[in-house]
Design a protein around this motif. Structure first.
Motif, short mmCIF file in Angstrom:
data_model
loop_
_atom_site.label_atom_id
_atom_site.label_comp_id
_atom_site.label_asym_id
_atom_site.label_seq_id
_atom_site.Cartn_x
_atom_site.Cartn_y
_atom_site.Cartn_z
N ALA A 93 0.83 -1.21 0.00
CA ALA A 93 0.00 0.00 0.00
C ALA A 93 0.86 1.26 0.00
N PHE A 94 1.91 1.28 0.81
CA PHE A 94 2.75 2.48 0.95
C PHE A 94 3.58 2.73 -0.32
N TYR A 95 4.29 1.71 -0.78
CA TYR A 95 5.18 1.89 -1.94
C TYR A 95 4.46 1.76 -3.28
N GLY A 96 3.35 1.06 -3.29
CA GLY A 96 2.62 0.83 -4.53
C GLY A 96 2.16 2.08 -5.22
N LYS A 97 1.92 3.14 -4.46
CA LYS A 97 1.46 4.40 -5.07
C LYS A 97 2.60 5.30 -5.54
N ARG A 98 3.85 4.89 -5.29
CA ARG A 98 5.02 5.67 -5.71
C ARG A 98 5.25 5.51 -7.21
N LEU A 99 5.69 6.59 -7.85
CA LEU A 99 5.98 6.54 -9.29
C LEU A 99 7.41 6.06 -9.51
N VAL A 100 7.56 5.13 -10.44
CA VAL A 100 8.86 4.54 -10.76
C VAL A 100 9.64 5.47 -11.69
N LYS A 101 10.88 5.76 -11.32
CA LYS A 101 11.77 6.56 -12.15
C LYS A 101 12.70 5.66 -12.96
N ASP A 102 13.25 4.64 -12.30
CA ASP A 102 14.20 3.76 -12.96
C ASP A 102 14.14 2.37 -12.35
N ILE A 103 14.52 1.37 -13.15
CA ILE A 103 14.59 -0.02 -12.70
C ILE A 103 15.92 -0.59 -13.19
N VAL A 104 16.69 -1.13 -12.27
CA VAL A 104 17.94 -1.77 -12.65
C VAL A 104 18.09 -3.04 -11.82
N SER A 105 18.99 -3.90 -12.27
CA SER A 105 19.28 -5.12 -11.51
C SER A 105 19.92 -4.72 -10.19
N GLY A 106 19.52 -5.37 -9.14
CA GLY A 106 20.08 -5.06 -7.83
C GLY A 106 21.40 -5.76 -7.56
N ASN A 107 21.87 -6.52 -8.51
CA ASN A 107 23.11 -7.29 -8.30
C ASN A 107 24.32 -6.52 -8.74
#
Length: 155
Positions: A141-155
């Motif tokens: 609920a808390f993070y789901g409403k946040r807008l995504v700026k970027d997605i990268v591999s966490g590794n």
């Protein structure tokens, strides 16, 4: 009678070995293959197609994700104290992640940076502490409403 008993024991032993591999090498290869498949799935469907998810709510990405998010870590903003600029989401529980790190085994994750950093005043830290880093409905609920700026591999 003794021969029948020996045949029965050998049959049970054979069936048990066919149903579950006791070979550690096979189990490691299976785990390794699952990790590779997961990494490829994340790369092909989210990281390489991040344009599809940028400027949209995180809940859209979560709905498309065929893996269960089990834990997460807040990522702080190095430029501004008191801000969290994103999260790392994991698909395994924290104790298993820690165990894999200790054994130097790769842990699959995605780093998601938000368009607007989360202020420490927004209770993100308290939420993380209360859940002990588990991905629970309150986090969705808390993070789901946040807008995504970027997605990268966490590794």
């Amino acid at each position: 009678m003794t021969k029948l008993f020996i045949v029965a024991i050998l049959s049970i032993y054979t069936i048990l070995n066919l149903n579950g591999s006791t070979n550690l090498k096979d189990n490691y290869q299976t785990t390794y293959q699952v990790a590779q498949d997961t990494a490829k799935y994340l790369e092909d469907n989210f990281i390489n197609k991040k344009v599809k998810f940028q400027h949209r709510k995180l809940k859209y990405l979560l709905a498309k994700l065929k893996l269960n998010v089990k834990s997460y870590v807040l990522v702080r903003n190095l430029k501004i104290v008191g801000e969290k600029k994103g999260i790392l989401i994991y698909f395994e529980e924290r104790p298993l992640i820690k165990s894999k790190w200790e054994k130097k085994i790769k842990v699959n994750s995605i780093y998601i940076e938000f368009e607007k950093p989360i202020s420490i005043c927004e209770d993100a830290t308290n939420l993380h502490i209360e859940s002990n880093g588990k991905w629970l409905p309150a986090e969705v609920a808390f993070y789901g409403k946040r807008l995504v700026k970027d997605i990268v591999s966490g590794n």
